[in-house]
Motif scaffolding. Structure first.
Motif, short mmCIF file in Angstrom:
data_model
loop_
_atom_site.label_atom_id
_atom_site.label_comp_id
_atom_site.label_asym_id
_atom_site.label_seq_id
_atom_site.Cartn_x
_atom_site.Cartn_y
_atom_site.Cartn_z
N LEU A 1 -1.83 -4.16 -5.85
CA LEU A 1 -2.77 -3.76 -4.75
C LEU A 1 -4.00 -4.07 -5.20
CD1 LEU A 1 -2.97 -3.03 -1.84
CD2 LEU A 1 -2.59 -0.58 -2.55
N GLU B 1 0.98 -1.42 0.07
CA GLU B 1 0.20 0.03 0.06
C GLU B 1 0.86 1.33 -0.08
OE1 GLU B 1 -4.06 -1.55 2.19
OE2 GLU B 1 -2.42 -1.06 3.46
N LYS C 1 -7.74 -7.74 1.83
CA LYS C 1 -7.88 -6.87 2.79
C LYS C 1 -8.25 -7.42 4.08
CE LYS C 1 -8.27 -1.72 2.98
NZ LYS C 1 -8.63 -0.63 2.32
N TYR D 1 -7.12 -6.43 -3.35
CA TYR D 1 -8.12 -5.88 -2.93
C TYR D 1 -9.31 -6.61 -3.98
CZ TYR D 1 -6.27 -1.66 -0.74
OH TYR D 1 -5.37 -1.00 0.04
#
Length: 636
Positions: A269, A254, A278, A273
């Motif tokens: 990332l 992140e 997450k 997600y």
């Protein structure tokens, strides 16, 4: 390599003769209803005229612009009215009895068509690797299941559909880092009066479905929950959890993704997600609607990465629009736009490579005319110059290797984008075959039939599959084989064999294609003994590698005496048991049906093993076939 300019010229000539647009157009191979001279022209020149005209020739007064837009809107309205009238007039000219019969047949087919029989395509995207963080490249394949299509109030039917699709989901090579998910749209209905949850029955019950004994070992971790949706991860390999969630440096990822000039971290990332890391990273087992916000973050990250030049980002944006992680994000038209950009990027890369080859060819020709000079130069080469030449050659080799890798990477993205594009049209053909906009693509009165109207999307889908195959995509070849095998509109055994063979040629480990092709070869007339032996080996390979379809096909071959010189009931029962105990959809049910018959005739003695299979069979027959065994008597 075929000269790209030659290929383009040939294509243009062909299009002039046949008047077939390219598959990048939604109207491919079909023309709109002709309104002769009154058709509205919206060609490219109309949109760039303000760029090419001088200020002295352009009237920019408010009055002029207002009048132009008013006249334009009136014109469009008239054209729409004329179009509707033209179609209605054509419909009146059709034989009423023929149209009525076609319509009744269509309705009957729709009534009999079960949701689980509809095409279930897996949209795919690619998440790039990152050696620095020990993150491998990941292939994310997701099927979209909309339970709103299941109109029954009985949630048990919806449950059985979901469980079947989990069990029937494909098994991929674990070394390719394939992640299989089912994105299930349950609907959330409305909030409870106390605001503690949602009243949607299917929405609230799905977590309990995931612990069903028949699939609990196939579901990896807790499903990721959105608003009215669940993303279910299917794990048939047994190590997906370790691959995905072990040692993930999410916080570092992140932080690196904030770098405005680097798209790699943003893409990785976004990918995590998308697969719910997450939530997994926090070790939370509570299902929360925040997942929808992660999808939105993933979309924004991909958009930023796309602006920085990431083609993977465009593929992922198309993928997310195809799946529709919410009603807001479900947009097949936008998905097609992103996929087309991926394909165009490949064509540009390929074009550059062809141009480079032309330059190299021209350079070689020039060098050949200077042979005498080169000989003189070579005679004066020193040890130092030899070393320099070696260095130059090494750099040239590295550059060529880099270019080749770039083209291969671009080709992989393009073929996935093409397959995704085909699946969009394929699903639309199956779920919504009879659409008003298909009427406007009919050019001749004789073509205004239900058969023609339901074929528009299918023809486009098939062309995209074929284009993907040209780039080496085995899955597209397999889908084409399935179409020619089972779609009553285009059924063709020779084409079926052709495309299954192509799938195996492009991927020698394609278990599904091997099982299908093997069965065809051992049953086909006018096939040589070598081909029959090849078919048997394919069936054995698929069965021994755990494919239920292959196990049932192989059991059937032994039962019918197609392997060896006589019927081998013992081997047939052995492979039927392997398929039946997996209890994973239609081919397991066929195997259970065969074993039931063997038990009824006492070929199989009583025992715990057969009793367990028969219990499964009773349940499956009740839920999936309304206690009607007709569909299980002949393997399809």
């Amino acid at each position: 390599m075929l000269n790209i300019f030659q290929r383009k010229s040939e294509t243009e000539n062909k299009n002039v003769e046949t008047k077939n647009p390219s598959p990048s157009s939604d109207n491919e191979s079909v023309e709109t209803l002709s309104l002769e001279n009154e058709s509205l022209s919206l060609d490219n020149e109309s949109f760039i005229s303000f760029k090419t005209k001088t200020n002295s020739t352009v009237d920019l007064s408010i009055k002029s612009i207002t009048e132009s837009f008013f006249n334009f809107s009136i014109t469009i309205k008239k054209k729409k009215e004329q179009l509707v009238k033209s179609v209605k007039d054509k419909l009146k000219e059709i034989s009423s009895s023929k149209f009525k019969n076609d319509f009744e047949n269509f309705i009957d087919k729709e009534k009999n068509k079960k949701l689980e029989d509809k095409f279930l395509g897996y949209y795919e995207c690619i998440i790039p690797d990152n050696p620095e963080l020990s993150i491998p490249k990941i292939y994310l394949s997701t099927a979209r299941i909309d339970l709103h299509e299941e109109k029954s109030e009985n949630s048990e039917k919806a449950k059985r559909l979901v469980l079947t699709k989990i069990k029937e989901s494909p098994v991929f090579n674990p070394f390719n880092n394939n992640i299989i998910t089912l994105f299930i749209i349950t609907g959330k209905h409305q909030q409870n009066s106390d605001g503690t949850g949602w009243t949607g029955i299917k929405y609230n019950k799905l977590p309990k479905w995931m612990v069903d004994d028949s699939i609990k070992d196939l579901v990896n971790c807790t499903p990721v929950k959105g608003l009215g949706t669940y993303n279910v991860f299917v794990d048939k390999i047994g190590d997906t959890d370790a691959k995905l969630f072990k040692d993930i440096k999410l916080k570092k990822l992140e932080e690196n993704a904030k770098n405005e000039k680097d798209f790699t971290y943003k893409m990785i990332l976004a990918g995590y997600y998308m697969i719910g890391v997450k939530e997994k990273y926090s070790n939370s087992t509570k299902l929360i609607p925040e997942a929808e916000e992660w999808y939105k973050e993933a979309v924004e990250l991909c958009k930023k990465a796309a602006k920085l030049g990431s083609i993977e980002a465009k593929l992922c944006l198309g993928y997310m629009s195809s799946i529709g992680f919410s009603i807001e994000h479900y947009d097949p038209e936008k998905a097609k736009k992103w996929f087309k950009e991926v394909i165009e990027a490949f064509e540009i890369t390929e074009n550059k490579e062809v141009t480079k080859e032309d330059v190299i060819t021209e350079k070689k020709a020039t060098e050949e005319t200077n042979t005498i000079k080169e000989i003189t130069i070579k005679e004066s080469i020193t040890n130092k110059s030899t070393s320099d030449k070696t260095s130059v050659n090494r750099e040239a080799t590295e550059e060529a290797t880099g270019n080749k890798e770039e083209i291969n990477a671009s080709k992989e993205l393009a073929r996935v984008a093409m397959r995704n594009m085909a699946i969009i049209y394929h699903n639309s053909y199956v779920i919504k075959p009879f659409e008003w906009k298909n009427f406007v693509k009919i050019t001749k009165l004789n073509d205004l039939t239900f058969k023609k109207l339901t074929r528009q999307k299918l023809e486009i889908a098939m062309r995209w599959y074929e284009k993907s195959c040209e780039l080496g995509d085995s899955q597209s070849a397999y889908y084409l084989g399935l179409l020619y095998e089972s779609d009553h509109e285009i059924k063709n055994e020779d084409e079926t064999v052709k495309w299954f063979k192509m799938a195996v040629k492009l991927d020698k480990n394609h278990l599904y294609a091997k099982a299908k092709l093997g069965r065809i070869l051992i049953n086909k007339d006018n096939v040589s003994e070598d081909e029959k032996k090849e078919g048997i080996e394919m069936l054995k390979y698929a069965a021994e590698n755990g494919l239920v379809m292959g196990q049932t096909f192989l059991g059937d071959a032994y039962e019918r005496g197609q392997i060896g010189k006589e019927i081998n009931t013992k081997e047939a029962i052995k492979f039927y048991f392997k398929a039946a105990e997996q209890n994973s959809g239609y081919y397991s049910h066929v195997a259970q049906f065969r074993l039931r018959n063997f038990r009824a005739s006492e070929i199989i003695p009583a025992g715990e093993k057969i009793e367990n299979v028969l219990k499964l069979y009773v349940e499956e027959l009740k839920y999936y076939y309304d206690n009607d065994e007709k569909m299980l008597k002949n393997i399809h």
